[in-house]
Design a protein around this motif. Structure first.
Motif, PDB file in Angstrom:
ATOM      1  N   LYS A 254       0.835  -1.189   0.000  1.00 60.90           N
ATOM      2  CA  LYS A 254       0.000   0.000   0.000  1.00 60.90           C
ATOM      3  C   LYS A 254       0.868   1.235   0.000  1.00 60.90           C
ATOM      4  N   GLU A 255       0.433   2.258  -0.761  1.00 60.66           N
ATOM      5  CA  GLU A 255       1.173   3.490  -0.811  1.00 60.66           C
ATOM      6  C   GLU A 255       0.728   4.397   0.318  1.00 60.66           C
ATOM      7  N   VAL A 256       1.644   5.160   0.851  1.00 59.30           N
ATOM      8  CA  VAL A 256       1.342   6.127   1.899  1.00 59.30           C
ATOM      9  C   VAL A 256       1.550   7.512   1.321  1.00 59.30           C
ATOM     10  N   GLY A 257       0.675   8.459   1.640  1.00 60.07           N
ATOM     11  CA  GLY A 257       0.745   9.789   1.059  1.00 60.07           C
ATOM     12  C   GLY A 257      -0.064   9.811  -0.213  1.00 60.07           C
ATOM     13  N   ASN A 258       0.489   9.308  -1.308  1.00 61.59           N
ATOM     14  CA  ASN A 258      -0.293   9.134  -2.517  1.00 61.59           C
ATOM     15  C   ASN A 258      -0.976   7.774  -2.407  1.00 61.59           C
ATOM     16  N   ALA A 259      -2.229   7.777  -2.017  1.00 63.00           N
ATOM     17  CA  ALA A 259      -2.911   6.546  -1.602  1.00 63.00           C
ATOM     18  C   ALA A 259      -3.678   5.895  -2.740  1.00 63.00           C
ATOM     19  N   ASN A 260      -3.146   5.968  -3.946  1.00 60.81           N
ATOM     20  CA  ASN A 260      -3.856   5.394  -5.090  1.00 60.81           C
ATOM     21  C   ASN A 260      -4.066   3.892  -4.943  1.00 60.81           C
ATOM     22  N   ALA A 261      -3.025   3.175  -4.520  1.00 61.30           N
ATOM     23  CA  ALA A 261      -3.146   1.718  -4.401  1.00 61.30           C
ATOM     24  C   ALA A 261      -4.168   1.341  -3.333  1.00 61.30           C
ATOM     25  N   TYR A 262      -4.194   2.116  -2.248  1.00 67.28           N
ATOM     26  CA  TYR A 262      -5.163   1.838  -1.186  1.00 67.28           C
ATOM     27  C   TYR A 262      -6.589   2.052  -1.684  1.00 67.28           C
ATOM     28  N   LEU A 263      -6.844   3.166  -2.390  1.00 63.90           N
ATOM     29  CA  LEU A 263      -8.186   3.411  -2.922  1.00 63.90           C
ATOM     30  C   LEU A 263      -8.564   2.347  -3.943  1.00 63.90           C
ATOM     31  N   ASP A 264      -7.615   1.931  -4.773  1.00 65.82           N
ATOM     32  CA  ASP A 264      -7.909   0.857  -5.731  1.00 65.82           C
ATOM     33  C   ASP A 264      -8.347  -0.412  -5.000  1.00 65.82           C
ATOM     34  N   GLU A 265      -7.702  -0.703  -3.882  1.00 61.42           N
ATOM     35  CA  GLU A 265      -8.067  -1.891  -3.110  1.00 61.42           C
ATOM     36  C   GLU A 265      -9.468  -1.763  -2.524  1.00 61.42           C
ATOM     37  N   VAL A 266      -9.782  -0.584  -1.990  1.00 59.43           N
ATOM     38  CA  VAL A 266     -11.113  -0.345  -1.426  1.00 59.43           C
ATOM     39  C   VAL A 266     -12.182  -0.461  -2.504  1.00 59.43           C
ATOM     40  N   LEU A 267     -11.920   0.130  -3.661  1.00 54.45           N
ATOM     41  CA  LEU A 267     -12.915   0.097  -4.739  1.00 54.45           C
ATOM     42  C   LEU A 267     -13.100  -1.310  -5.296  1.00 54.45           C
ATOM     43  N   ALA A 434     -16.841   0.282   3.141  1.00 53.98           N
ATOM     44  CA  ALA A 434     -15.685  -0.445   2.597  1.00 53.98           C
ATOM     45  C   ALA A 434     -14.386   0.080   3.199  1.00 53.98           C
ATOM     46  N   VAL A 435     -14.287   1.387   3.392  1.00 52.19           N
ATOM     47  CA  VAL A 435     -13.102   1.951   4.040  1.00 52.19           C
ATOM     48  C   VAL A 435     -13.041   1.491   5.497  1.00 52.19           C
ATOM     49  N   GLU A 436     -14.186   1.463   6.163  1.00 55.60           N
ATOM     50  CA  GLU A 436     -14.226   1.054   7.574  1.00 55.60           C
ATOM     51  C   GLU A 436     -13.799  -0.392   7.742  1.00 55.60           C
ATOM     52  N   SER A 437     -14.144  -1.244   6.787  1.00 53.97           N
ATOM     53  CA  SER A 437     -13.781  -2.656   6.889  1.00 53.97           C
ATOM     54  C   SER A 437     -12.390  -2.952   6.347  1.00 53.97           C
ATOM     55  N   ASN A 438     -11.776  -1.968   5.710  1.00 53.24           N
ATOM     56  CA  ASN A 438     -10.452  -2.158   5.120  1.00 53.24           C
ATOM     57  C   ASN A 438      -9.578  -0.971   5.519  1.00 53.24           C
ATOM     58  N   PRO A 439      -9.027  -0.979   6.765  1.00 55.87           N
ATOM     59  CA  PRO A 439      -8.324   0.198   7.289  1.00 55.87           C
ATOM     60  C   PRO A 439      -7.146   0.600   6.413  1.00 55.87           C
ATOM     61  N   PRO A 440      -6.827   1.903   6.402  1.00 57.16           N
ATOM     62  CA  PRO A 440      -5.696   2.378   5.595  1.00 57.16           C
ATOM     63  C   PRO A 440      -4.377   1.963   6.204  1.00 57.16           C
ATOM     64  N   PRO A 441      -3.286   2.082   5.437  1.00 55.48           N
ATOM     65  CA  PRO A 441      -1.965   1.738   5.980  1.00 55.48           C
ATOM     66  C   PRO A 441      -1.581   2.709   7.085  1.00 55.48           C
ATOM     67  N   PRO A 442      -0.715   2.275   8.005  1.00 54.09           N
ATOM     68  CA  PRO A 442      -0.259   3.172   9.073  1.00 54.09           C
ATOM     69  C   PRO A 442       0.668   4.241   8.521  1.00 54.09           C
ATOM     70  N   PRO A 443       0.964   5.263   9.314  1.00 56.74           N
ATOM     71  CA  PRO A 443       1.831   6.349   8.833  1.00 56.74           C
ATOM     72  C   PRO A 443       3.265   5.889   8.704  1.00 56.74           C
ATOM     73  N   PRO A 444       4.087   6.662   7.988  1.00 59.69           N
ATOM     74  CA  PRO A 444       5.524   6.363   7.949  1.00 59.69           C
ATOM     75  C   PRO A 444       6.114   6.449   9.345  1.00 59.69           C
ATOM     76  N   LEU A 445       7.206   5.741   9.567  1.00 60.48           N
ATOM     77  CA  LEU A 445       7.844   5.745  10.892  1.00 60.48           C
ATOM     78  C   LEU A 445       8.190   7.153  11.342  1.00 60.48           C
ATOM     79  N   ALA A 446       8.527   8.024  10.416  1.00 61.46           N
ATOM     80  CA  ALA A 446       8.915   9.385  10.780  1.00 61.46           C
ATOM     81  C   ALA A 446       7.779  10.134  11.452  1.00 61.46           C
ATOM     82  N   LEU A 447       6.526   9.711  11.198  1.00 63.99           N
ATOM     83  CA  LEU A 447       5.381  10.410  11.774  1.00 63.99           C
ATOM     84  C   LEU A 447       4.927   9.799  13.083  1.00 63.99           C
ATOM     85  N   ILE A 448       5.320   8.555  13.361  1.00 66.40           N
ATOM     86  CA  ILE A 448       4.761   7.847  14.506  1.00 66.40           C
ATOM     87  C   ILE A 448       5.025   8.583  15.810  1.00 66.40           C
TER      88      ILE A 448
END
Length: 453
Positions: A254-267, A434-448
């Motif tokens: 899954k991509e973080v920031g540019n979340a195209n892959a995540y949205l494709d998965e949800v759709l 669909a988003v609720e049942s398929n949570p997004p990826p976590p943030p990058p380590l730099a943001l944690i």
């Protein structure tokens, strides 16, 4: 405790009963996991549970041995429509608790949870009892001697909160308890007259009360032992496992920031839902009516196909802002098709025709706010920013071809209005789910380290 029970009477020196139940389904959290495979934290927890098994037999500085677990005294006041009983149990031993089986361990770094499922083939409760009471306020029921309650096919399901950090820590572990069958025996139980069936029912219910009371005593030190050992192991985590844990926070799929892959998965998930939901694809369109010169035109028996072909239509982004994630994206459709029956009547003369429509494009923007603690998804913003060209073809309209424009405008307006209503209600809500049942990826380590909950 849920248990549907069939009780059989066994005649021996005292009174015995065997309790058998139908299959119990343990309570599971139905959320789709972020990681399909076990991550390093899951593996550590599984290893710790094997240590817990040994510590249950030997105890720790803070927690006494849990297998066998000794209960010096327990009082159960049992009251039902059929009986009033006072049961005292002494010198009770609970055994076989350390024989648990780890069914599943699952940590979720987005929802900050750990889910734990254990099973226990059996555990035994044995001790001494003294009981006195009445059945139906008429018949004494009393006795004293040895007793046992053997509990089989136990499910322990629950979980804990998970603190964000490297390494993480768990907190507030809880385990719900269900079982499938019991075997019960109270020696030297006397009284009750000839009410054997009623005695069976009462002893059955009383045994469940005993099991509930015993588990209530064991549950706290059991959960405390598991929580302490897991947190100790996570605090000591280092080397390759620590690096593996850090890498697990950013799934490669899954991509973080540019979340195209995540949205494709949800759709992709949403497309399946739309396809399988009755009344969406194909969808019925509403009837409509318009006045024309010298008469009227009506459209009816309308249909639309293509709502299950939703796709991403622009870049998507995930904005991590503390407890909440903002998920922005655009989705839409291309070349959906629709049709109507058309009836035209002018000065008492009319024709029946058939219309077809091609909706070349439709796009909408959405913004969701995702609570990473509860998993709740709410709508921040929504806008249908494009309903593109709609081509209309009407067959069989002659000799009223002059009415084509009015009928086409009616069809286009009806389709646009219905699509706007459907997208803003049904499709948006199913997308949110669909988003609720398929949570997004976590943030990058730099943001944690910057995230505060």
């Amino acid at each position: 405790m849920r248990c549907a029970i069939l009780l059989f009477l066994l005649v021996s020196v005292g009174f015995g009963a065997t309790v058998t139940a139908g299959k119990i389904q343990p309570k599971h959290v139905l959320e789709k996991a972020l990681h399909q495979a076990r991550n390093p934290v899951d593996d550590i927890i599984r290893d710790v549970l094997e240590i817990v098994r040994q510590l249950m037999l030997n105890g720790t500085e803070n927690i006494p041995p849990l297998d066998p677990f000794f209960i010096e005294y327990l009082l159960v006041n049992f009251t039902s429509a059929d009986a009033d009983l006072l049961l005292q149990v002494d010198n009770t031993l609970v055994t076989h608790l350390a024989e648990f089986v780890v069914e599943s361990v699952q940590t979720n770094m987005v929802r900050l949870t750990m889910e734990l499922q254990l099973s226990l083939p059996k555990f035994n409760i044995d001790g001494h009892y003294a009981m006195d009471g009445m059945l139906l306020n008429l018949f004494p029921l009393f006795g004293a001697g040895n007793y046992f309650v053997h509990v089989s096919n136990v499910s322990l399901g629950g979980g804990a909160g998970l603190s964000m950090g490297v390494p993480p820590q768990i907190r507030d572990l809880h385990l719900d308890f269900t079982f499938q069958s019991l075997e019960v025996n109270f020696e030297n139980l006397l009284g009750g007259g000839s009410l054997e069936e009623l005695i069976e029912t009462v002893i059955n219910e009383l045994a469940k009360e005993v099991v509930d009371a015993v588990w209530a005593i064991i549950n706290e030190p059991f959960c405390q032992l598991i929580e302490e050992q897991i947190n100790q192991a996570l605090a000591n985590m280092g080397g390759e496992r620590s690096e593996a844990y850090a890498m697990a926070l950013i799934p490669e799929t899954k991509e973080v920031g540019n979340a195209n892959a995540y949205l494709d998965e949800v759709l992709a998930e949403l497309r399946q839902v739309l396809y399988q939901t009755p009344g969406i694809d194909p969808k019925t369109l509403p009837d409509a009516y318009t006045e024309i010169s010298g008469g009227h035109a009506a459209i009816y028996n309308g249909w639309l196909i293509g709502l299950s072909s939703i796709h991403r239509s622009a870049d998507a982004t995930l904005d991590y802002g503390g407890r909440y994630i903002t998920f922005n994206g655009s989705a839409g459709y291309s070349n959906m098709q629709a049709g109507y029956k058309v009836q035209v009547e002018v000065w008492g003369t009319g024709v029946n025709a058939e219309a077809f429509a091609l909706i070349r494009s439709l796009d909408f923007f959405f913004s969701f706010k995702i609570d990473v603690l509860s998993g709740e998804v709410t709508v921040n913003d929504f806008n249908i920013y494009n309903i593109g060209q709609i081509d209309i073809e009407i067959n069989g309209l002659a000799p009223f071809d002059w009415a084509f424009e009015a009928i086409a405008e009616l069809i286009i307006k009806t389709i646009k209005d219905d699509l706007a209503e459907t997208i803003s209600t049904v499709i948006l809500e199913l997308l949110r789910q669909a988003v609720e049942s398929n949570p997004p990826p976590p943030p990058p380590l730099a943001l944690i380290s910057q995230i505060v909950f």
